[in-house]
Design a protein around this motif. Structure first.
Motif, mmCIF file in Angstrom:
data_model
loop_
_atom_site.group_PDB
_atom_site.id
_atom_site.type_symbol
_atom_site.label_atom_id
_atom_site.label_comp_id
_atom_site.label_asym_id
_atom_site.label_seq_id
_atom_site.Cartn_x
_atom_site.Cartn_y
_atom_site.Cartn_z
ATOM 1 N N ASP A 223 0.804 -1.218 0.000
ATOM 2 C CA ASP A 223 0.000 0.000 0.000
ATOM 3 C C ASP A 223 0.836 1.266 0.000
ATOM 4 O OD1 ASP A 223 -2.177 -1.640 0.020
ATOM 5 O OD2 ASP A 223 -2.934 -1.014 1.991
ATOM 6 N N GLU A 224 1.897 1.297 0.791
ATOM 7 C CA GLU A 224 2.694 2.525 0.878
ATOM 8 C C GLU A 224 3.372 2.847 -0.441
ATOM 9 O OE1 GLU A 224 2.477 4.750 3.225
ATOM 10 O OE2 GLU A 224 0.966 3.363 4.004
ATOM 11 N N ARG A 225 3.843 1.809 -1.119
ATOM 12 C CA ARG A 225 4.454 2.048 -2.430
ATOM 13 C C ARG A 225 3.386 2.541 -3.416
ATOM 14 N NH1 ARG A 225 6.766 4.308 -5.584
ATOM 15 N NH2 ARG A 225 7.758 3.453 -7.447
ATOM 16 N N ALA A 226 2.173 1.999 -3.327
ATOM 17 C CA ALA A 226 1.083 2.457 -4.189
ATOM 18 C C ALA A 226 0.765 3.919 -3.911
ATOM 19 C CB ALA A 226 -0.153 1.586 -3.987
ATOM 20 N N ARG A 227 0.649 4.281 -2.613
ATOM 21 C CA ARG A 227 0.377 5.681 -2.250
ATOM 22 C C ARG A 227 1.443 6.623 -2.816
ATOM 23 N NH1 ARG A 227 -1.180 3.896 3.109
ATOM 24 N NH2 ARG A 227 -3.392 4.306 3.487
ATOM 25 N N GLU A 228 2.688 6.211 -2.668
ATOM 26 C CA GLU A 228 3.802 7.051 -3.124
ATOM 27 C C GLU A 228 3.743 7.272 -4.634
ATOM 28 O OE1 GLU A 228 8.702 6.804 -3.357
ATOM 29 O OE2 GLU A 228 7.586 5.412 -2.076
ATOM 30 N N ALA A 229 3.571 6.180 -5.367
ATOM 31 C CA ALA A 229 3.575 6.278 -6.827
ATOM 32 C C ALA A 229 2.358 7.033 -7.349
ATOM 33 C CB ALA A 229 3.618 4.868 -7.430
ATOM 34 N N LEU A 230 1.178 6.729 -6.823
ATOM 35 C CA LEU A 230 -0.035 7.409 -7.271
ATOM 36 C C LEU A 230 -0.022 8.872 -6.854
ATOM 37 C CD1 LEU A 230 -2.606 4.605 -6.376
ATOM 38 C CD2 LEU A 230 -1.775 5.183 -8.662
ATOM 39 N N GLY A 231 0.473 9.132 -5.643
ATOM 40 C CA GLY A 231 0.524 10.508 -5.161
ATOM 41 C C GLY A 231 1.394 11.396 -6.029
ATOM 42 N N ALA A 232 2.453 10.835 -6.610
ATOM 43 C CA ALA A 232 3.328 11.611 -7.493
ATOM 44 C C ALA A 232 2.606 12.033 -8.767
ATOM 45 C CB ALA A 232 4.569 10.796 -7.837
ATOM 46 N N ASP A 233 1.495 11.371 -9.062
ATOM 47 C CA ASP A 233 0.729 11.668 -10.277
ATOM 48 C C ASP A 233 -0.608 12.346 -9.967
ATOM 49 O OD1 ASP A 233 1.137 11.556 -12.967
ATOM 50 O OD2 ASP A 233 0.358 9.536 -13.257
ATOM 51 N N THR A 234 -0.714 12.941 -8.776
ATOM 52 C CA THR A 234 -1.984 13.515 -8.334
ATOM 53 C C THR A 234 -2.512 14.575 -9.292
ATOM 54 O OG1 THR A 234 -1.553 13.072 -6.001
ATOM 55 C CG2 THR A 234 -3.107 14.827 -6.491
ATOM 56 N N ASP A 235 -1.647 15.450 -9.775
ATOM 57 C CA ASP A 235 -2.108 16.531 -10.651
ATOM 58 C C ASP A 235 -2.748 15.976 -11.926
ATOM 59 O OD1 ASP A 235 -1.242 18.386 -8.838
ATOM 60 O OD2 ASP A 235 0.596 18.912 -9.927
ATOM 61 N N ARG A 236 -2.131 14.958 -12.492
ATOM 62 C CA ARG A 236 -2.701 14.380 -13.720
ATOM 63 C C ARG A 236 -4.032 13.709 -13.425
ATOM 64 N NH1 ARG A 236 -3.221 9.839 -16.769
ATOM 65 N NH2 ARG A 236 -2.313 8.474 -15.188
ATOM 66 N N PHE A 237 -4.111 12.940 -12.337
ATOM 67 C CA PHE A 237 -5.375 12.294 -11.992
ATOM 68 C C PHE A 237 -6.472 13.335 -11.758
ATOM 69 C CE2 PHE A 237 -2.768 8.550 -10.443
ATOM 70 C CZ PHE A 237 -3.229 7.684 -11.423
ATOM 71 N N THR A 238 -6.126 14.418 -11.074
ATOM 72 C CA THR A 238 -7.112 15.460 -10.793
ATOM 73 C C THR A 238 -7.636 16.072 -12.086
ATOM 74 O OG1 THR A 238 -6.054 15.958 -8.665
ATOM 75 C CG2 THR A 238 -7.497 17.650 -9.600
ATOM 76 N N ALA A 239 -6.737 16.335 -13.031
ATOM 77 C CA ALA A 239 -7.151 16.915 -14.308
ATOM 78 C C ALA A 239 -8.033 15.948 -15.095
ATOM 79 C CB ALA A 239 -5.916 17.293 -15.126
ATOM 80 N N VAL A 240 -7.672 14.666 -15.098
ATOM 81 C CA VAL A 240 -8.468 13.670 -15.815
ATOM 82 C C VAL A 240 -9.861 13.552 -15.211
ATOM 83 C CG1 VAL A 240 -8.702 11.198 -16.254
ATOM 84 C CG2 VAL A 240 -6.524 12.328 -16.684
ATOM 85 N N LEU A 241 -9.943 13.490 -13.890
ATOM 86 C CA LEU A 241 -11.241 13.343 -13.231
ATOM 87 C C LEU A 241 -12.122 14.562 -13.479
ATOM 88 C CD1 LEU A 241 -10.006 11.742 -9.892
ATOM 89 C CD2 LEU A 241 -11.351 10.616 -11.680
ATOM 90 N N GLU A 242 -11.509 15.734 -13.525
ATOM 91 C CA GLU A 242 -12.269 16.948 -13.838
ATOM 92 C C GLU A 242 -12.808 16.875 -15.269
ATOM 93 O OE1 GLU A 242 -14.109 20.480 -13.168
ATOM 94 O OE2 GLU A 242 -12.959 19.331 -11.692
#
Length: 271
Positions: free
Chosen positions: A108-127
């Motif tokens: 889980d921690e590795r998943a959080r780290e990797a996904l968190g580094a891509d937060t801006d892209r995920f936020t833009a896609v979800l918008e």
């Protein structure tokens, strides 16, 4: 909301990620099998977003194991269906960005780290995909068939020595006519595809043109696929899309197949 599983031996499991969303009702995931028995499908928060995840046995989800699944059609279809079932359940709660099949992290921690580094892209896609759905459209026209006159054997011409030459010229003319008919049919098919795509694109936020499937993939020789496209459409325009498709069927004489609404798999890689 994050639902952790106390006592899970992280060294023996990997964290499989199905999707990323903005909000998630844990009840929406209740009872989903996912990809591994005995491990619940759950939410894993990172910042303001939530990943939909599941622990899976690490030994059963190595790179070699996935390669074996990819070469086994039945196993691959099972994984794809399970993945889609989870993504669809999450999408019922709000905008959801599906991740590719076999997105895995070492805990889980590795998943959080990797996904968190891509937060801006995920936020833009979800918008971008909020209140949108994906619709697939395939368009078919009858396959070109030679006319009887183009395939009939050359009739002998009167005139003795001139007959073979005359028959040869007639044969070449028929071959030329057949080629021209095929070219005309091909041009008409391309124009029909462009006209239909242009009409539907006017309704869409984004579109993707995919390579049309040939007879070797469709198994159909009597009709030709001339358009294979997918459209990201605001939910409020769904009826307009279906009305437009019906109108295009009548106007062009083409067979138009529509599928959807789907979670917008084809558009989450674009920002």
């Amino acid at each position: 909301m994050t639902t952790e599983q106390p006592g899970t031996p992280e060294s023996a499991t990997s964290t499989y990620v199905f999707a990323v969303c903005r909000q998630l009702d844990p009840a929406a995931l209740s009872g989903l099998a996912g990809l591994a028995e005995g491990f619940p499908v759950r939410g894993l928060c990172f910042g303001s977003l939530t990943a939909v995840v599941q622990h899976v046995p690490a030994a059963e989800f190595t790179e070699d194991a996935w390669q074996q699944r990819l070469s086994d059609r039945e196993a691959l279809e099972h994984c794809a269906r399970a993945h889609h079932e989870v993504v669809t359940a999450a999408a019922a709660c709000g905008p959801t960005a599906p991740l590719a099949l076999a997105t895995l992290y070492r805990g889980d921690e590795r998943a959080r780290e990797a996904l968190g580094a891509d937060t801006d892209r995920f936020t833009a896609v979800l918008e971008r995909i909020a209140d949108h759905a994906e619709w697939g459209v395939k368009v078919y026209l009858p396959a070109a068939t030679p006319t009887p006159s183009a395939t009939a054997p050359a009739a002998p011409l009167p005139g003795g020595d001139g007959a073979p030459g005359g028959a040869g010229r007639a044969y070449l003319e028929r071959k030329r006519g057949l080629r021209q008919a095929r070219e005309h049919h091909h041009d008409r098919a391309l124009q029909t595809a462009e006209d239909i795509d242009a009409d539907l694109t006017r309704l869409a936020t984004a579109t993707r043109r995919l390579r049309p499937h040939g007879p070797e993939l469709t198994g159909e020789k009597h009709r030709l696929q001339v358009l294979n496209a997918t459209y990201l459409l605001p939910a409020v325009r769904a009826k307009r899309l279906l009305d437009s498709v019906e109108r295009l069927r009548h106007r062009t004489g083409a067979e138009v197949e529509v599928s959807g609404p789907w979670v917008p798999y084809s558009f989450v890689g674009e920002v």
